[in-house]
Design a protein around this motif. Structure first.
Motif, PDB file in Angstrom:
ATOM      1  N   TYR A  51     -30.015  -7.650   3.161  1.00 59.55           N
ATOM      2  CA  TYR A  51     -29.494  -8.169   2.006  1.00 59.55           C
ATOM      3  C   TYR A  51     -30.303  -9.083   1.155  1.00 59.55           C
ATOM      4  N   THR A  52     -30.401  -8.794  -0.212  1.00 59.08           N
ATOM      5  CA  THR A  52     -31.499  -9.703  -0.974  1.00 59.08           C
ATOM      6  C   THR A  52     -30.739  -9.854  -2.463  1.00 59.08           C
ATOM      7  N   GLU A  53     -31.098 -10.602  -3.170  1.00 55.32           N
ATOM      8  CA  GLU A  53     -30.867 -10.718  -4.444  1.00 55.32           C
ATOM      9  C   GLU A  53     -31.750 -11.367  -5.238  1.00 55.32           C
ATOM     10  N   HIS A  54     -31.505 -11.183  -6.535  1.00 56.70           N
ATOM     11  CA  HIS A  54     -32.612 -11.787  -7.813  1.00 56.70           C
ATOM     12  C   HIS A  54     -31.825 -11.795  -8.894  1.00 56.70           C
ATOM     13  N   SER A  55     -32.489 -12.689  -9.880  1.00 54.52           N
ATOM     14  CA  SER A  55     -32.011 -13.070 -11.307  1.00 54.52           C
ATOM     15  C   SER A  55     -32.431 -11.827 -12.187  1.00 54.52           C
ATOM     16  N   ILE A  56     -31.600 -11.758 -13.221  1.00 51.10           N
ATOM     17  CA  ILE A  56     -32.026 -10.577 -14.385  1.00 51.10           C
ATOM     18  C   ILE A  56     -31.848 -11.596 -15.456  1.00 51.10           C
ATOM     19  N   GLY A  57     -32.785 -11.596 -16.396  1.00 51.59           N
ATOM     20  CA  GLY A  57     -32.778 -12.325 -17.673  1.00 51.59           C
ATOM     21  C   GLY A  57     -32.781 -13.807 -17.538  1.00 51.59           C
ATOM     22  N   SER A  58     -32.596 -14.649 -18.358  1.00 48.39           N
ATOM     23  CA  SER A  58     -32.995 -16.176 -18.300  1.00 48.39           C
ATOM     24  C   SER A  58     -31.912 -16.745 -19.391  1.00 48.39           C
ATOM     25  N   GLY A  59     -31.854 -18.029 -19.176  1.00 47.58           N
ATOM     26  CA  GLY A  59     -30.711 -18.811 -19.939  1.00 47.58           C
ATOM     27  C   GLY A  59     -29.363 -18.322 -19.609  1.00 47.58           C
ATOM     28  N   SER A  60     -28.537 -18.703 -20.714  1.00 49.56           N
ATOM     29  CA  SER A  60     -27.194 -18.322 -20.532  1.00 49.56           C
ATOM     30  C   SER A  60     -26.773 -16.815 -20.187  1.00 49.56           C
ATOM     31  N   ARG A  61     -27.766 -15.884 -20.228  1.00 53.02           N
ATOM     32  CA  ARG A  61     -27.578 -14.397 -20.085  1.00 53.02           C
ATOM     33  C   ARG A  61     -28.199 -13.964 -18.758  1.00 53.02           C
ATOM     34  N   THR A  62     -28.219 -14.981 -18.054  1.00 52.80           N
ATOM     35  CA  THR A  62     -28.710 -14.675 -16.655  1.00 52.80           C
ATOM     36  C   THR A  62     -27.729 -14.053 -15.881  1.00 52.80           C
ATOM     37  N   GLN A  63     -27.975 -12.879 -15.033  1.00 57.34           N
ATOM     38  CA  GLN A  63     -27.211 -12.375 -14.111  1.00 57.34           C
ATOM     39  C   GLN A  63     -27.798 -12.294 -12.715  1.00 57.34           C
ATOM     40  N   ALA A  64     -26.813 -11.979 -11.710  1.00 56.54           N
ATOM     41  CA  ALA A  64     -27.531 -11.843 -10.367  1.00 56.54           C
ATOM     42  C   ALA A  64     -27.356 -10.505 -10.194  1.00 56.54           C
ATOM     43  N   ALA A  65     -28.392 -10.043  -9.349  1.00 59.68           N
ATOM     44  CA  ALA A  65     -28.305  -8.502  -8.805  1.00 59.68           C
ATOM     45  C   ALA A  65     -28.335  -8.676  -7.190  1.00 59.68           C
ATOM     46  N   SER A  66     -27.506  -8.088  -6.654  1.00 57.77           N
ATOM     47  CA  SER A  66     -27.220  -8.254  -5.240  1.00 57.77           C
ATOM     48  C   SER A  66     -27.698  -6.787  -4.616  1.00 57.77           C
ATOM     49  N   PHE A  67     -28.377  -6.574  -3.642  1.00 61.69           N
ATOM     50  CA  PHE A  67     -28.834  -5.322  -2.895  1.00 61.69           C
ATOM     51  C   PHE A  67     -28.073  -5.726  -1.421  1.00 61.69           C
ATOM     52  N   ILE A  68     -27.554  -4.461  -1.139  1.00 58.03           N
ATOM     53  CA  ILE A  68     -26.937  -4.524   0.406  1.00 58.03           C
ATOM     54  C   ILE A  68     -27.338  -3.335   1.109  1.00 58.03           C
ATOM     55  N   GLN A  69     -27.779  -3.411   2.352  1.00 59.88           N
ATOM     56  CA  GLN A  69     -27.888  -2.028   3.161  1.00 59.88           C
ATOM     57  C   GLN A  69     -26.649  -1.874   4.431  1.00 59.88           C
ATOM     58  N   ILE A  70     -25.666  -1.283   4.104  1.00 61.79           N
ATOM     59  CA  ILE A  70     -24.689  -1.398   5.181  1.00 61.79           C
ATOM     60  C   ILE A  70     -25.012  -0.291   6.210  1.00 61.79           C
ATOM     61  N   THR A  71     -24.687  -0.712   7.470  1.00 61.46           N
ATOM     62  CA  THR A  71     -24.720   0.059   8.582  1.00 61.46           C
ATOM     63  C   THR A  71     -23.350   0.815   8.883  1.00 61.46           C
ATOM     64  N   TYR A  72     -23.288   1.949   9.351  1.00 62.29           N
ATOM     65  CA  TYR A  72     -22.022   2.747   9.784  1.00 62.29           C
ATOM     66  C   TYR A  72     -22.175   3.654  10.693  1.00 62.29           C
ATOM     67  N   MET A  73     -21.225   4.275  11.337  1.00 61.50           N
ATOM     68  CA  MET A  73     -21.170   5.345  12.062  1.00 61.50           C
ATOM     69  C   MET A  73     -20.843   6.762  11.384  1.00 61.50           C
ATOM     70  N   ASN A  74     -21.760   7.462  11.297  1.00 58.81           N
ATOM     71  CA  ASN A  74     -21.673   8.953  10.554  1.00 58.81           C
ATOM     72  C   ASN A  74     -20.633   9.551  11.104  1.00 58.81           C
ATOM     73  N   ASP A  75     -19.477   9.952  10.476  1.00 58.61           N
ATOM     74  CA  ASP A  75     -18.414  10.655  11.132  1.00 58.61           C
ATOM     75  C   ASP A  75     -18.914  12.204  11.438  1.00 58.61           C
ATOM     76  N   SER A  76     -19.543  12.721  10.698  1.00 56.59           N
ATOM     77  CA  SER A  76     -20.048  14.519  10.868  1.00 56.59           C
ATOM     78  C   SER A  76     -21.043  14.039  11.741  1.00 56.59           C
ATOM     79  N   THR A  77     -22.157  13.249  12.122  1.00 53.82           N
ATOM     80  CA  THR A  77     -23.199  13.516  12.975  1.00 53.82           C
ATOM     81  C   THR A  77     -22.855  12.589  14.189  1.00 53.82           C
ATOM     82  N   ASN A  78     -21.856  11.511  14.116  1.00 61.19           N
ATOM     83  CA  ASN A  78     -21.683  10.900  15.061  1.00 61.19           C
ATOM     84  C   ASN A  78     -22.785   9.947  15.505  1.00 61.19           C
ATOM     85  N   GLU A  79     -23.597   9.650  14.331  1.00 61.51           N
ATOM     86  CA  GLU A  79     -24.658   8.722  14.822  1.00 61.51           C
ATOM     87  C   GLU A  79     -24.933   7.659  13.647  1.00 61.51           C
TER      88      GLU A  79
END
Length: 613
Positions: free
Chosen positions: A546-574
């Motif tokens: 998980y990581t994040e950073h800001s986009i823009g500056s001042g009143s127009r600043t937004q946050a960008a969040s990146f996430i890598q989710i782990t899961y069990m693949n149903d088709s490969t069972n891996e």
């Protein structure tokens, strides 16, 4: 007794390889095996105490553009009058103060255009015209220049032994006599004629084929011409010393220039000019070394058009100075418009690899180059922000880019282009410049593989638009609705009453048109939301990155969040992972959006199946 020797495996392999590779014998079809029987090395002047290697260029030379004369005469389809007019005004806009416009005695068209240049040139621009050393041609040339504020008459005479003997059958004495006779006639019709007093007349003499002329004779003929013209310090005579044909390495030309300067008298009354052709591909280097040797002026063409391999490229010379912190006194702020005029009027394309101006010279396709450039921009932006420095004026330190593309009107979007040879840096650059998203390194690696696969399949470069579309499709980015998506209706994150260090995510979601409760527990908003999804989908989900950073500056600043989710693949069972990104003004909302986007992407791709509610 036989002495045994020990040979290493590496030595054995080396011997084996040597034996298995047959010797290569070159077979010459047209080239001579021994070219020395036909070609002799050029012998330059002997300088026992040359000074130019220790000099540095500290200011721009006087520039003369000969695009409209030397450049135009070399074109398969010479410019028409309208094209010459457009080109002339472009040269004036670029800042050229000396322009050789034509060979007025050659045709009525050239004469008429010279008149146009005289009548339309700014007062500080000198119009130069070339003429052969014949009386009627000289008179015609000077007639074309009458009324100019500033005018230069340019005469020339071949001085090398080869040209004098083969082309003109003229001795050295006859050549000097002809050059002096021509100079006196030009003087009589210009600066000595009271009727032309309104014009600031300059005179240029070129010992043509200077680069192949005995140096003592080059000095001797120029001394005679100087004496006939009688220059002053305020109006020096121009001795143009051309490498009409490039004969040797650039250092030899520099030696020739230094020899001439050391041996000519009244140096203060002389402007030493260069006019280098590019037969050996060294015209720029030879000109720069000539400036080190003391030359004052440079003649050439924009992007190096000219006979055979062309004249020296004035764009390269000027911007070489610029990147050394020296004002070139020429303005290439809009290099694309210069390219447009040059290519349209010359009807010859400029190489995409032409220094500074070519379409590809500020582009990087190689992955390692792209990564270095991306890091360079990131560090520069960080430095400018920390030191409150104006980006335009801060020191330029970007790997692989000696010039800021914006200084010549280029956009950063063209700096990195992506094909199958590109790496994560190139792909990440496009996403950063286009969407403002600074992808985490693992996500860069993952997505660049997708891009390379797409480029391989298409067998061509991927344009930024195509990369953006692929990114949005791959990561379900900014997709308002996808098939079987789960939509958040409302939520709240509370402390766990049984464990204050835990958080409970409580809300409602819409699944396939039905509303259901949604609840999970974790160490914070992200982990509790992941737990809620795990219970809803009956799949164990986790967070790998998980990581994040800001986009823009001042009143127009937004946050960008990146996430890598782990899961069990149903088709490969891996076990597998999936990246996602979310953008919002609020950091918490951005992370929640990233998680929903990623889970919905897994559902859409069939990696996770939504149970019946």
């Amino acid at each position: 007794m036989i002495k045994q020797t020990s040979i290493s495996l590496a030595q054995q392999a080396s011997k084996s390889m040597t034996k298995s590779i047959p010797p290569v014998t070159l077979t010459y079809k047209n080239m001579l095996k021994d070219p020395s029987v036909k070609y002799k090395p050029f012998k330059g002047p002997v300088l026992t105490n040359r000074k130019w290697p220790n000099n540095t260029i500290k200011k721009a030379p006087r520039w003369l553009s000969t695009d409209l004369r030397d450049g135009n005469q070399s074109l398969p389809d010479p410019m028409n009058v309208e094209q010459k007019k457009e080109y002339f005004h472009k040269l004036v806009d670029l800042g050229f103060k000396e322009i050789e416009v034509a060979f007025p005695s050659a045709s009525q068209t050239d004469f008429d255009f010279t008149r146009y240049a005289v009548e339309n040139a700014p007062d500080d621009v000198s119009i130069q015209a070339l003429t052969q050393s014949r009386e009627h041609l000289i008179r015609r040339t000077i007639d074309s220049l009458r009324g100019a504020k500033r005018a230069t008459v340019h005469t020339y005479l071949a001085t090398s032994d080869m040209f004098r003997e083969i082309v003109f059958n003229m001795s050295q004495e006859e050549a000097i006599e002809k050059a002096v006779e021509t100079t006196k006639l030009v003087r009589e019709l210009t600066k000595d004629d009271p009727s032309t007093a309104g014009t600031y007349w300059s005179y240029e003499f070129s010992p043509e084929t200077f680069s192949d002329t005995p140096m003592d004779f080059a000095v001797k003929i120029c001394e005679a011409v100087k004496e006939a013209w009688e220059p002053t310090e305020s109006n020096p005579i121009i001795f143009n010393l051309p490498a009409t044909v490039e004969m040797a390495t650039p250092n030899v030309y520099a030696d020739q220039i230094e020899y001439f300067i050391n041996n000519i008298t009244e140096r203060e009354k002389i402007c030493v000019s260069t006019h280098n052709h590019n037969d050996r591909g060294c015209a720029v280097a030879a000109t720069e070394l000539a400036l080190l040797a003391g030359a004052d002026r440079v003649e050439g063409c924009v992007f190096g058009n000219g006979e055979r391999t062309g004249n020296v490229d004035l764009v390269t010379l000027a911007l070489n100075l610029y990147t050394q912190g020296i004002p070139p006194n020429l303005d290439f702020s809009d290099i694309s418009s210069v390219l447009d005029v040059v290519e349209r009027c010359n009807k010859i394309p400029v190489s995409p690899r032409a220094p500074y101006g070519g379409d590809l010279v500020v582009c990087a396709f190689s992955g390692s180059h792209q990564d270095a450039i991306k890091k360079g921009f990131a560090l520069q932006e960080k430095y400018n922000k920390e030191h409150n420095t104006d980006t335009k004026n801060s020191q330029w330190r970007i790997p692989y880019l000696p010039l800021d593309p914006k200084d010549i009107g280029r956009d950063y979007e063209a700096v990195i282009r992506v094909n199958s040879q590109s790496g994560k840096g190139g792909t990440a650059w496009v996403i950063l410049r286009s969407l403002g998203l600074d992808l985490p390194r693992p996500m860069q690696i993952e997505f660049s593989a997708q891009v390379q696969e797409a480029a391989d399949a298409l067998k061509r470069e991927l344009q930024p638009k195509g990369i953006i579309e692929l990114f949005k499709k791959t990561y379900n980015f900014e997709n308002p609705s996808i098939k079987n998506s789960i939509n958040l209706i409302n939520y709240n994150v509370e402390k766990d009453p049984q464990n204050p260090e835990k958080r409970i995510f409580i809300g409602q979601v819409e699944v396939n048109g039905k509303t259901t409760d949604f609840k999970g527990v974790g160490n914070g908003p992200i982990s509790s939301l992941i737990d809620a999804f795990s219970q809803l989908l009956n799949v164990k989900l986790g967070v790998a990155n998980y990581t994040e950073h800001s986009i823009g500056s001042g009143s127009r600043t937004q946050a960008a969040s990146f996430i890598q989710i782990t899961y069990m693949n149903d088709s490969t069972n891996e076990a597998a992972t999936k990246w996602g990104v979310g953008i919002h003004e609020d950091v918490s909302e951005a992370s929640i959006k990233a998680i929903f986007t990623t889970v919905n992407n897994l559902i859409s791709s069939g990696d996770i199946v939504v149970p019946e509610i």
